[in-house]
Design an enzyme around this catalytic site. Sequence first.
Site, PDB file in Angstrom:
ATOM      1  N   TRP A 196       2.628  -9.243  25.465  1.00 39.71           N
ATOM      2  CA  TRP A 196       2.823  -9.328  24.019  1.00 39.71           C
ATOM      3  C   TRP A 196       4.296  -9.553  23.722  1.00 39.71           C
ATOM      4  CZ3 TRP A 196      -0.601  -5.913  20.462  1.00 39.71           C
ATOM      5  CH2 TRP A 196      -1.939  -6.075  20.833  1.00 39.71           C
TER       6      TRP A 196
ATOM      7  N   GLU B 199       0.807  -1.215   0.000  1.00 41.28           N
ATOM      8  CA  GLU B 199       0.000   0.000   0.000  1.00 41.28           C
ATOM      9  C   GLU B 199       0.846   1.273   0.000  1.00 41.28           C
ATOM     10  OE1 GLU B 199      -0.406  -2.683   1.731  1.00 41.28           O
ATOM     11  OE2 GLU B 199      -2.511  -3.283   1.765  1.00 41.28           O
TER      12      GLU B 199
ATOM     13  N   LYS C 214       0.654 -13.614  22.129  1.00 43.31           N
ATOM     14  CA  LYS C 214       0.086 -13.135  23.400  1.00 43.31           C
ATOM     15  C   LYS C 214       0.206 -14.232  24.441  1.00 43.31           C
ATOM     16  CE  LYS C 214      -2.307 -10.521  20.220  1.00 43.31           C
ATOM     17  NZ  LYS C 214      -2.422 -11.011  18.854  1.00 43.31           N
TER      18      LYS C 214
HETATM   19  P1  AMP Z   1       3.588  -6.670   1.411  1.00 41.39           P
HETATM   20  O1  AMP Z   1       2.444  -5.760   1.391  1.00 41.39           O
HETATM   21  O2  AMP Z   1       3.275  -8.054   0.969  1.00 41.39           O
HETATM   22  O3  AMP Z   1       4.749  -6.108   0.696  1.00 41.39           O
HETATM   23  O4  AMP Z   1       4.033  -6.844   2.934  1.00 41.39           O
HETATM   24  C1  AMP Z   1       4.324  -5.747   3.731  1.00 41.39           C
HETATM   25  C2  AMP Z   1       4.639  -6.201   5.119  1.00 41.39           C
HETATM   26  O5  AMP Z   1       5.919  -6.829   5.182  1.00 41.39           O
HETATM   27  C3  AMP Z   1       4.728  -5.071   6.106  1.00 41.39           C
HETATM   28  O6  AMP Z   1       3.464  -4.630   6.530  1.00 41.39           O
HETATM   29  C4  AMP Z   1       5.543  -5.705   7.223  1.00 41.39           C
HETATM   30  O7  AMP Z   1       4.732  -6.515   8.064  1.00 41.39           O
HETATM   31  C5  AMP Z   1       6.505  -6.601   6.461  1.00 41.39           C
HETATM   32  N1  AMP Z   1       7.794  -5.907   6.324  1.00 41.39           N
HETATM   33  C6  AMP Z   1       8.235  -5.206   5.283  1.00 41.39           C
HETATM   34  N2  AMP Z   1       9.460  -4.698   5.524  1.00 41.39           N
HETATM   35  C7  AMP Z   1       9.795  -5.090   6.770  1.00 41.39           C
HETATM   36  C8  AMP Z   1      10.924  -4.886   7.636  1.00 41.39           C
HETATM   37  N3  AMP Z   1      11.976  -4.175   7.249  1.00 41.39           N
HETATM   38  N4  AMP Z   1      10.893  -5.439   8.869  1.00 41.39           N
HETATM   39  C9  AMP Z   1       9.847  -6.160   9.283  1.00 41.39           C
HETATM   40  N5  AMP Z   1       8.755  -6.398   8.521  1.00 41.39           N
HETATM   41  C10 AMP Z   1       8.721  -5.866   7.290  1.00 41.39           C
END
Ligand code: AMP
Length: 548
Positions: free
Chosen positions: A447, A334, A442
């Site tokens: 958490w 997004e 949890k």
């Molecule tokens: P997507 O929309 O499939 O690209 O997934 C996005 C999600 O990937 C984010 O909302 C995070 O939960 C995870 N994500 C992306 N970059 C990172 C990061 N550097 N560290 C931890 N989680 C990440």
Amino acid sequence: MIPDEGTVERRPGSALLIRELLHRVRTWAPDGTITYRDRLTLSYREWLQRVDRLGGWLRELGVEPGDRVGVLDYDSHRYLELFFAVPMSGAAVHTVNVRLTPDQMGYTIAHAGDTVLFVHVDFLPLLKAMAGHLTGVRHVIVLTEGAWEAPLGLTCAGEYEEGLAKAEAVKEWPDLAEDSMATLFYTTGTTGEPKGVSFSHRQIVLHTLTAGLTLAVHDDPVGFRADDVYLPLTPMFHVHAWGLPYLATMLGATQVYPGKYEPQMLLQLLTKHRVTFSHCVPTLLQMLLHHPASGTVDWRRLKLIIGGAALLPALVREAQSHGIRIAGGYGMSETCPIIAVAHIKPSMAGGTDEERADLASRTGFALPLVQTAVVDGEGRPMELGKVGELVLRAPWLTSGYLGDAGSSDRLWRGGWLHTGDGAYVDTDGYLRITDRLKDVIKIGGEWISSLEIESALARHPAVREVAVIGVPDAKWDEHPRAEVVLREGMGEVTPRELSRHLHAVIESGVIHKRALLTEVVLVSAIPKTSVGKVDKKRMRANHAAASA
Ligand code: AMP
């Protein structure tokens, strides 16, 4: 007198359009190259002519402003042509996720309202399986390097190269409104049908400029310059390969598109073209580093941004030991997607490999123009250092999900885009993602971040890959379950030994004591999503099914 908005005439060329990203490269790098796999190399001059011809052909096919054009291809020079020509024609390029099920894929094509599909020959059988969804598709164009047969009973407008060769080049690309939709793709959430995420010309241009600026002015540990050799390792269907093909093209960088992701081929291309800049999810880097042919690659010239999931310090150290310069990045579908990159502040430069690995694996600093806040469940700002939900504002965040007002309102409640990620800002100012809120475990009212447990276990030398989920627990509500894939050739390592290692880390005070409840199991593989990330949803479902 300052003219008010109503009296200022918008002159041609002043709107932020994808078209404008291509002006400079015509004189800066006409002889620069764009390569496809081991098959073809085009100069930018040739590639730009192909984009102009593709525009002419789209017109002949009846594509009009406001239309949607779907693409099912591997990462290729053709995909890059479509990245530009379709939006420049006024239509939106729908980058179809070819790893969805045919039914889901068909759903996205029908929902987007694609009227023309560009389809790699390998995916033609999928079209057959989703035929019921394709009633709005007027033309299918086949992308191939070999023989092909017309699919189904659809009007087939021919093969890409033949069509391009015959088409008349566009001389004047239209002046469009900068808010018109340029790109569209679908994200698969935890529930319901895939959701359409779109970006306008203005958003793509601002994302390109800001990501480019950030990577040009900061290069510790990773920057991106016009003299880099670029190869994407996140698929072009997923958030336009993080938007970096737009940046690479604007800069006139040498580009290499790998086609189907085959590890042997990827390693070969990295070596042959002396690739210096790429980006991928952590699991892909792990896969490449552990491939039997990994030793044939000189990794030392490579700069890598790792995103899409947490980058654990253990993986940074492993990459560093190969000589790779590596930094974490953060974003989501997004958000176009780049929001933050883990650059190292000049005042914190230097340090041991261990310290640099820690900094590179932090989520990073938000790009210019990005406003971040960490809030509680009521949208109130959290104290510095405390974990809450990360919410965002920036010019390039999607305005909502296509045709889904309810989900769009939830995404944007309170005037901020809600990421669904837990985060805090540390004392050095780094934004740190702790976990997806839905992955937080949890345990008896506390958490616990699954990432912290993963990070601790990944420090054990025998651990190749680890993922932690919360599973139901009669006493504690949930307890952590760590699934571990071991490295080969490290001898006999038992879950008990891994637990002992984890307990030692927990006792040192880094992780909440309740993490002592972690159950460690050895597995041969960890399930992955369609874009190669750890699939915790499936891990939870598998566990529930096995327990039932
Ligand atoms: P997507 O929309 O499939 O690209 O997934 C996005 C999600 O990937 C984010 O909302 C995070 O939960 C995870 N994500 C992306 N970059 C990172 C990061 N550097 N560290 C931890 N989680 C990440």
